[in-house]
Design an enzyme around this catalytic site. Structure first.
Site, PDB file in Angstrom:
ATOM      1  N   HIS A 120      51.894  53.071  22.321  1.00  0.00           N
ATOM      2  CA  HIS A 120      52.757  54.247  22.465  1.00  0.00           C
ATOM      3  C   HIS A 120      53.178  54.455  23.913  1.00  0.00           C
ATOM      4  CE1 HIS A 120      51.481  55.191  18.347  1.00  0.00           C
ATOM      5  NE2 HIS A 120      52.716  55.630  18.298  1.00  0.00           N
ATOM      6  N   ARG A 156      58.184  62.136  16.515  1.00  0.00           N
ATOM      7  CA  ARG A 156      56.719  61.972  16.593  1.00  0.00           C
ATOM      8  C   ARG A 156      56.100  63.291  17.064  1.00  0.00           C
ATOM      9  NH1 ARG A 156      58.158  56.492  18.661  1.00  0.00           N
ATOM     10  NH2 ARG A 156      57.039  54.970  17.387  1.00  0.00           N
ATOM     11  N   ARG A 187      58.183  63.929  11.368  1.00  0.00           N
ATOM     12  CA  ARG A 187      56.964  63.271  10.861  1.00  0.00           C
ATOM     13  C   ARG A 187      55.786  64.189  11.130  1.00  0.00           C
ATOM     14  NH1 ARG A 187      54.779  57.666  13.206  1.00  0.00           N
ATOM     15  NH2 ARG A 187      54.169  58.965  14.968  1.00  0.00           N
ATOM     16  N   GLU A 239      53.531  51.718   6.449  1.00  0.00           N
ATOM     17  CA  GLU A 239      53.001  51.060   7.647  1.00  0.00           C
ATOM     18  C   GLU A 239      51.588  50.529   7.440  1.00  0.00           C
ATOM     19  OE1 GLU A 239      52.982  53.841  10.942  1.00  0.00           O
ATOM     20  OE2 GLU A 239      52.335  55.506   9.688  1.00  0.00           O
ATOM     21  N   ASN A 251      55.368  48.961  13.704  1.00  0.00           N
ATOM     22  CA  ASN A 251      54.347  48.882  14.763  1.00  0.00           C
ATOM     23  C   ASN A 251      52.958  48.836  14.139  1.00  0.00           C
ATOM     24  OD1 ASN A 251      56.628  49.328  16.245  1.00  0.00           O
ATOM     25  ND2 ASN A 251      56.189  51.481  16.598  1.00  0.00           N
ATOM     26  N   ARG A 296      47.550  46.861  18.359  1.00  0.00           N
ATOM     27  CA  ARG A 296      48.831  47.005  19.063  1.00  0.00           C
ATOM     28  C   ARG A 296      48.680  47.358  20.536  1.00  0.00           C
ATOM     29  NH1 ARG A 296      51.453  52.243  16.018  1.00  0.00           N
ATOM     30  NH2 ARG A 296      52.796  52.411  17.826  1.00  0.00           N
ATOM     31  N   CYS A 324      61.691  52.588  11.171  1.00  0.00           N
ATOM     32  CA  CYS A 324      61.594  53.309  12.443  1.00  0.00           C
ATOM     33  C   CYS A 324      60.601  52.671  13.414  1.00  0.00           C
ATOM     34  CB  CYS A 324      61.262  54.778  12.217  1.00  0.00           C
ATOM     35  SG  CYS A 324      59.666  55.031  11.444  1.00  0.00           S
TER      36      CYS A 324
HETATM   37  C1  PEP Z   1      55.175  52.552  13.455  1.00  0.00           C
HETATM   38  O1  PEP Z   1      53.969  52.451  13.262  1.00  0.00           O
HETATM   39  O2  PEP Z   1      55.970  51.601  13.378  1.00  0.00           O
HETATM   40  C2  PEP Z   1      55.740  53.860  13.843  1.00  0.00           C
HETATM   41  C3  PEP Z   1      57.042  54.023  13.948  1.00  0.00           C
HETATM   42  O3  PEP Z   1      54.882  54.872  14.131  1.00  0.00           O
HETATM   43  P1  PEP Z   1      54.057  54.969  15.493  1.00  0.00           P
HETATM   44  O4  PEP Z   1      54.604  53.930  16.444  1.00  0.00           O
HETATM   45  O5  PEP Z   1      54.219  56.340  16.015  1.00  0.00           O
HETATM   46  O6  PEP Z   1      52.669  54.672  15.059  1.00  0.00           O
HETATM   47 MG    MG Z   2      52.758  54.191  12.996  1.00  0.00          MG
END
Ligand code: PEP
Ligand code: MG
Length: 592
Positions: free
Chosen positions: A201, A308, A344, A443, A466, A477, A514
């Protein structure tokens, strides 16, 4: 061999992971919170040992006094947390740290910083051998306390990123997403970190606020000293320390060309993203904070595909109240109107923990009590947010989206609580609208497998690549070590995405994306071929993505996808995209 810079220091090149594109040149500003890793060791002459011990004692006293002040000011809402701070206060004079450090200074005749570092590292090692999870968890307290003393010793203050008032480049071991979101654009030119992975993030925020950044540099914060001149090439993931004059000139020139390129593709960005054969793709923005909406508007975004909301919870001392949330959501909904805003629900924990929450520390936070799991465990917190969302829905175009869904039950529970929120507003006579689209993020791999069943329960899906990549390929990640394996063009990911789109089409519900994949120009021909018609991304990516879309033909992309689906490795897929669309992509993406 590099020539020496005028100051006598050699030019050093450090390679990391591109966090956010662009170039900046400036003075380094270290924000190493613990300060422990940049400590130097030096000997103290016998006659000065008492003075050194006293220096340590006053650093401890200062830290203790500062903590006492903090305890006094603790807001009422988090009074129940005070025991943690009280425990820290006791630790300052703890035998293990306090007396041991003084002994070490005297016995080894070394400086207080080094002695403290050594003692703390021994204590941590000792705690690591303990199996009791409670005691193990106390390592965090020791780190806090020793970090505080260390900062007083080395004379750096607790750094509040929002307070930095120089034009500098931040250098840190790590920056949390909350810290990154505090960056004041007019002051901070860019930032670099030792840790951090591709889809962290922190990187996402850097892209959103459009400052160059390089992550995962390994040991930049030990090599770079305060006020060193550095160049950050966020596009290439490169940092140059003590650059030679020729290097600076070269990068100033590149920066100018990069800015010209951005200006050129941005000029066209307000136009719709229409393929050559007339298909209109919705290009929406991902935002973390209401003020980021300016970029979405500037780049001609068709709405907000991902808000977010957890960032409204991070840099503060207690959970926001319903009215506060309504105010913040309203700003976004009003400005975007009549375009949709996809709110969200809270996705805290994982790499976005809130300080004031007292859940126990987790061994594996990405798979822990995160997002919808947290909300279902804390209906009080969830309900406040749900009520706020339903209230703003009465005043604009709002969609609600639940994150990290992994089972049918979670959707049932979330929808039940949403109904309860509506009922409570109704009873209280507060204006709201519950007739809104309800969606879920896809996800977690189990949601891909259950897509058919889930599609019957909601109005839309939004694919979060992500986390989908993180959980399906088992690639953390935020982990630098495995960042090279974080591939959204992995054949397994592509097949999952295709499956979700097909399910959406069969069930007549909308499927958006997204995750960062949606803003990656290289993925666009594939996503278009799959029939994806709504992409949401960090605003900075919009001009390039729109440029690529305008050069494509949707039917050709469908044919292209057929070939892509025959390939079994990421490398082959990337090569085929480059061979087929390389020219188009290099027009949209700055590449030298
Ligand atoms: C994702 O996981 O792709 C997403 C858009 O949410 P975040 O990056 O906030 O976990
Ligand atoms: Mg996510």
């Amino acid at each position: 061999m590099s020539k020496k810079h005028m100051s006598g220091s050699k030019e050093i090149r450090l390679t990391g992971i591109s966090g956010s594109p662009g170039i900046c040149i400036g003075k380094a500003y270290l924000v190493d919170r613990e300060g422990v890793d940049v400590i130097e060791k030096y000997l103290i002459p016998q006659g000065k040992l008492t003075k050194e011990v006293n220096r340590f004692k006053s650093a401890v006293k200062k830290a203790k006094d500062e903590l006492a002040e903090i305890i006094e000011d603790v807001p009422e809402e988090i009074q129940q947390q005070i025991h943690v701070l009280e425990a820290h206060k006791a630790l300052f004079k703890d035998k293990m740290i306090y007396h041991k450090t003084i002994d070490t200074i005297k016995k080894e005749q070394i400086n207080a910083e080094w002695a403290l570092k050594k003692v703390v590292s021994d204590v941590k090692e000792m705690f690591n051998e303990i199996s009791d999870p409670y005691l193990k968890g106390r390592v965090v307290d020791i780190t806090h306390v020793s970090g505080h003393i260390m900062r007083n010793l080395v004379g750096t203050n607790d750094i509040n990123i929002a307070d930095i008032d120089k034009r500098v480049i931040l250098v840190a071991q790590d920056l949390s997403p909350a810290e990154a979101s505090q960056i004041q654009l007019e002051r901070i030119k860019g930032f670099i970190t030792d840790r951090g992975g591709k889809a962290s993030h922190t990187g996402i925020i850097a892209r959103t606020i459009e400052i160059p950044s390089v992550l995962g540099l390994g040991n930049a914060s030990t090599i770079i000293k305060n006020d060193d001149i550095i160049i950050v090439d966020g596009t290439a993931g490169l940092v140059i320390v003590h650059p030679r004059d020729e290097t600076i000139i070269h990068y100033e020139d590149r920066n100018r060309r990069y800015e010209e390129f951005r200006a050129e593709i941005t000029r066209e960005s307000h136009r719709p993203a229409e393929t050559k054969d007339g298909l209109n793709i919705k290009v929406m923005g991902n935002i973390e904070l209401p003020e980021e909406i300016v970029s979405v508007i500037n780049y001609g975004g068709d709405g907000i595909g991902l808000f977010r909301t957890e960032f409204l919870y991070l840099s503060r001392n207690s959970y926001p109240a319903e009215d506060e949330l309504v105010d913040q959501f309203m700003d976004v909904v009003e400005i975007m109107s009549p375009n949709p805003v996809t709110i969200r629900t809270l996705d805290i924990n994982g790499d976005k923990a809130v300080m004031y929450d007292n859940s126990p520390a987790e061994e594996n936070p990405a798979m822990g009590l995160r997002a919808i799991r947290f909300c279902l465990k804390r209906p009080d917190v969830f309900m406040t947010q749900l009520r706020a969302i339903l209230r703003v829905a009465a005043m604009g175009n709002v969609r609600i989206m639940f994150p990290m869904i992994s089972s049918i039950d979670e959707v049932l529970d979330a929808k039940r609580l949403l109904n309860e929120a509506a009922e409570s507003l109704d009873k209280e006579g507060i204006n709201f609208n519950s007739d809104i689209d309800i969606g879920i993020m896809i996800e977690v791999p189990s949601a891909v497998v259950l897509a058919n069943e889930l599609a019957e329960m909601v109005d839309f899906f939004s694919i979060g690549t992500n986390d989908l990549v993180q959980y399906s390929l088992a690639i953390d990640r935020v982990n630098t070590q495995v960042a090279y394996m974080f591939q959204s063009l992995h054949p397994a990911v592509i097949r999952m995405v295709q499956n979700v789109i097909n399910v959406g089409r069969d069930n007549n519900i909308k499927v958006a994306m997204c995750g960062e994949m949606a803003g990656d120009p290289t993925s666009i021909p594939i996503l278009l071929g799959m029939g994806m018609d709504e992409l949401s991304m960090n605003p900075q990516s919009m001009p390039a993505v729109k440029t690529v879309i305008r050069t494509l033909n949707s039917n050709e992309s469908k044919m292209f996808l057929k070939d892509i689906l025959k390939l079994n490795t990421s490398a082959e897929i990337i090569r085929m995209v480059q061979d087929t669309y390389g020219d188009t992509l290099s027009e949209a993406v700055y590449a030298e």
